[in-house]
Design a protein around this motif. Structure first.
Motif, PDB file in Angstrom:
ATOM      1  N   SER A   1       0.825  -1.211   0.000  1.00  0.00           N
ATOM      2  CA  SER A   1       0.000   0.000   0.000  1.00  0.00           C
ATOM      3  C   SER A   1       0.859   1.261   0.000  1.00  0.00           C
ATOM      4  O   SER A   1       0.530   2.248  -0.673  1.00  0.00           O
ATOM      5  CB  SER A   1      -0.927  -0.002   1.220  1.00  0.00           C
ATOM      6  N   SER A   2       1.956   1.233   0.738  1.00  0.00           N
ATOM      7  CA  SER A   2       2.841   2.391   0.789  1.00  0.00           C
ATOM      8  C   SER A   2       3.492   2.652  -0.562  1.00  0.00           C
ATOM      9  O   SER A   2       3.654   3.798  -0.993  1.00  0.00           O
ATOM     10  CB  SER A   2       3.916   2.189   1.864  1.00  0.00           C
ATOM     11  N   ALA A   3       3.881   1.571  -1.239  1.00  0.00           N
ATOM     12  CA  ALA A   3       4.493   1.713  -2.564  1.00  0.00           C
ATOM     13  C   ALA A   3       3.495   2.290  -3.562  1.00  0.00           C
ATOM     14  O   ALA A   3       3.847   3.139  -4.387  1.00  0.00           O
ATOM     15  CB  ALA A   3       5.008   0.361  -3.049  1.00  0.00           C
TER      16      ALA A   3
ATOM     17  N   GLU B   1       1.522  18.766  10.756  1.00  0.00           N
ATOM     18  CA  GLU B   1       1.436  18.235   9.400  1.00  0.00           C
ATOM     19  C   GLU B   1       0.375  17.147   9.305  1.00  0.00           C
ATOM     20  O   GLU B   1       0.210  16.324  10.199  1.00  0.00           O
ATOM     21  CB  GLU B   1       2.784  17.630   8.972  1.00  0.00           C
ATOM     22  N   ALA B   2      -0.305  17.134   8.210  1.00  0.00           N
ATOM     23  CA  ALA B   2      -1.253  16.037   7.969  1.00  0.00           C
ATOM     24  C   ALA B   2      -0.505  14.842   7.452  1.00  0.00           C
ATOM     25  O   ALA B   2       0.382  14.969   6.634  1.00  0.00           O
ATOM     26  CB  ALA B   2      -2.308  16.470   6.956  1.00  0.00           C
ATOM     27  N   VAL B   3      -0.826  13.684   7.969  1.00  0.00           N
ATOM     28  CA  VAL B   3      -0.206  12.448   7.495  1.00  0.00           C
ATOM     29  C   VAL B   3      -1.312  11.601   6.897  1.00  0.00           C
ATOM     30  O   VAL B   3      -2.031  10.896   7.612  1.00  0.00           O
ATOM     31  CB  VAL B   3       0.473  11.696   8.654  1.00  0.00           C
ATOM     32  N   PRO B   4      -1.507  11.663   5.612  1.00  0.00           N
ATOM     33  CA  PRO B   4      -2.645  10.964   4.992  1.00  0.00           C
ATOM     34  C   PRO B   4      -2.612   9.475   5.277  1.00  0.00           C
ATOM     35  O   PRO B   4      -1.562   8.841   5.168  1.00  0.00           O
ATOM     36  CB  PRO B   4      -2.460  11.247   3.497  1.00  0.00           C
TER      37      PRO B   4
ATOM     38  N   HIS C   1       6.927   7.993   2.085  1.00  0.00           N
ATOM     39  CA  HIS C   1       5.670   8.669   1.773  1.00  0.00           C
ATOM     40  C   HIS C   1       4.856   8.837   3.061  1.00  0.00           C
ATOM     41  O   HIS C   1       4.808   7.931   3.898  1.00  0.00           O
ATOM     42  CB  HIS C   1       4.870   7.847   0.757  1.00  0.00           C
ATOM     43  N   PRO C   2       4.248  10.013   3.260  1.00  0.00           N
ATOM     44  CA  PRO C   2       3.485  10.251   4.495  1.00  0.00           C
ATOM     45  C   PRO C   2       2.454   9.181   4.811  1.00  0.00           C
ATOM     46  O   PRO C   2       2.239   8.831   5.972  1.00  0.00           O
ATOM     47  CB  PRO C   2       2.814  11.606   4.224  1.00  0.00           C
ATOM     48  N   ALA C   3       1.814   8.638   3.784  1.00  0.00           N
ATOM     49  CA  ALA C   3       0.779   7.626   4.021  1.00  0.00           C
ATOM     50  C   ALA C   3       1.343   6.351   4.630  1.00  0.00           C
ATOM     51  O   ALA C   3       0.609   5.577   5.251  1.00  0.00           O
ATOM     52  CB  ALA C   3       0.061   7.299   2.712  1.00  0.00           C
ATOM     53  N   ALA C   4       2.634   6.112   4.454  1.00  0.00           N
ATOM     54  CA  ALA C   4       3.243   4.896   4.979  1.00  0.00           C
ATOM     55  C   ALA C   4       3.207   4.853   6.498  1.00  0.00           C
ATOM     56  O   ALA C   4       3.179   3.773   7.101  1.00  0.00           O
ATOM     57  CB  ALA C   4       4.684   4.767   4.493  1.00  0.00           C
TER      58      ALA C   4
END
Length: 247
Positions: free
Chosen positions: A29-31, A241-244, A105-108
């Motif tokens: 998912s992070s990739a 900071e927003a971390v999606p 990546h922030p979503a990770a």
């Protein structure tokens, strides 16, 4: 010399599989979130899975030959080595450019937190204690610590998604690491051998034989590495900071 009941084998096997599957899914998912494409994301998760499968077979064979066994004959550091080898390999893997890009990546960050939901399988320690396999001084804190982390993981990940949970995520990782360190310390200090300082009944010897030995040599290294990677990334993140988060 495993005398563990079949139920313990089932619980440990399911728990290890859940941890590795959740970690592979988090990498995938992070990739994707990092824009690496489906093929690259799949390749990363497959390589991770193959490495873990190969190590699981290897450490299982070593355990079957009693390499990790804590006994009274001599100081045996091999259980620690059994944790450090996969842990080091996973840290090296996290520095591979394509993997590092995905994890940066922030979503990770939400994914690294969310995978700890699998730690609700810490109930295995309670069942092992009830069956006389583990002492309460190890089983109770390890079980309730894992369960607490597992239950909190989704909430902490959602906080990161809203951009307000960086502080909570930092403490989440710290608590998760302390839980592991405590379990390792008691395992070694209460295991048979010259370094035994805690005399518990039963001893923690069962943590050094199959199937329970798979927890510190297969499952915990992946979770421990995810905690450290998450901490390293979160320390550089402003609380504002927003971390999606990914769905």
């Amino acid at each position: 010399m495993s005398t563990a009941p079949p139920l313990i084998w089932v619980l440990v096997t399911v728990g290890i599989f859940a941890v590795l599957l959740a970690t592979a899914s988090a990498l995938h998912s992070s990739a994707l979130a990092a824009g690496l494409g489906r093929r690259t994301a799949l390749r990363i998760s497959i390589v991770f899975g193959l490495i873990c499968a190969a190590w699981a077979v290897t450490t299982g064979e070593l355990a079957a030959k009693h390499v990790y066994l804590l006994d009274s004959d001599a100081v045996k550091p091999w259980l620690g080595v059994g944790f450090l080898v996969p842990f080091a390999v996973l840290l090296v893997l996290s520095r591979v450019p394509v993997v590092a890009r995905a994890l940066s990546h922030p979503a990770a960050q939400a994914q690294l937190i969310r995978l700890h939901r699998t730690r609700v399988m810490g109930v295995t320690f309670l069942i092992a204690m009830a069956m006389g396999e583990l002492p309460p001084a190890l089983a109770l804190p390890a079980a309730f610590g894992d369960i607490a982390v597992g239950l909190a993981a989704s909430r902490v990940a959602r906080g990161l998604g809203r951009g307000t949970g960086v502080r909570h995520a930092l403490w989440f990782n710290i608590f998760g690491l302390i839980d592991f360190v405590y379990a390792f310390a008691v395992t070694f200090l209460a295991g048979p051998g010259p370094t035994q300082l805690l005399h518990l009944t039963p001893s923690t010897q069962q943590m050094s034989v199959l199937p329970l030995v798979l927890i510190p040599t297969v499952g915990v290294p992946a979770l421990f590495a995810s905690h450290l990677i998450s901490l390293a990334k979160l320390r550089a993140t402003s609380p504002a900071e927003a971390v999606p988060a990914l769905a």
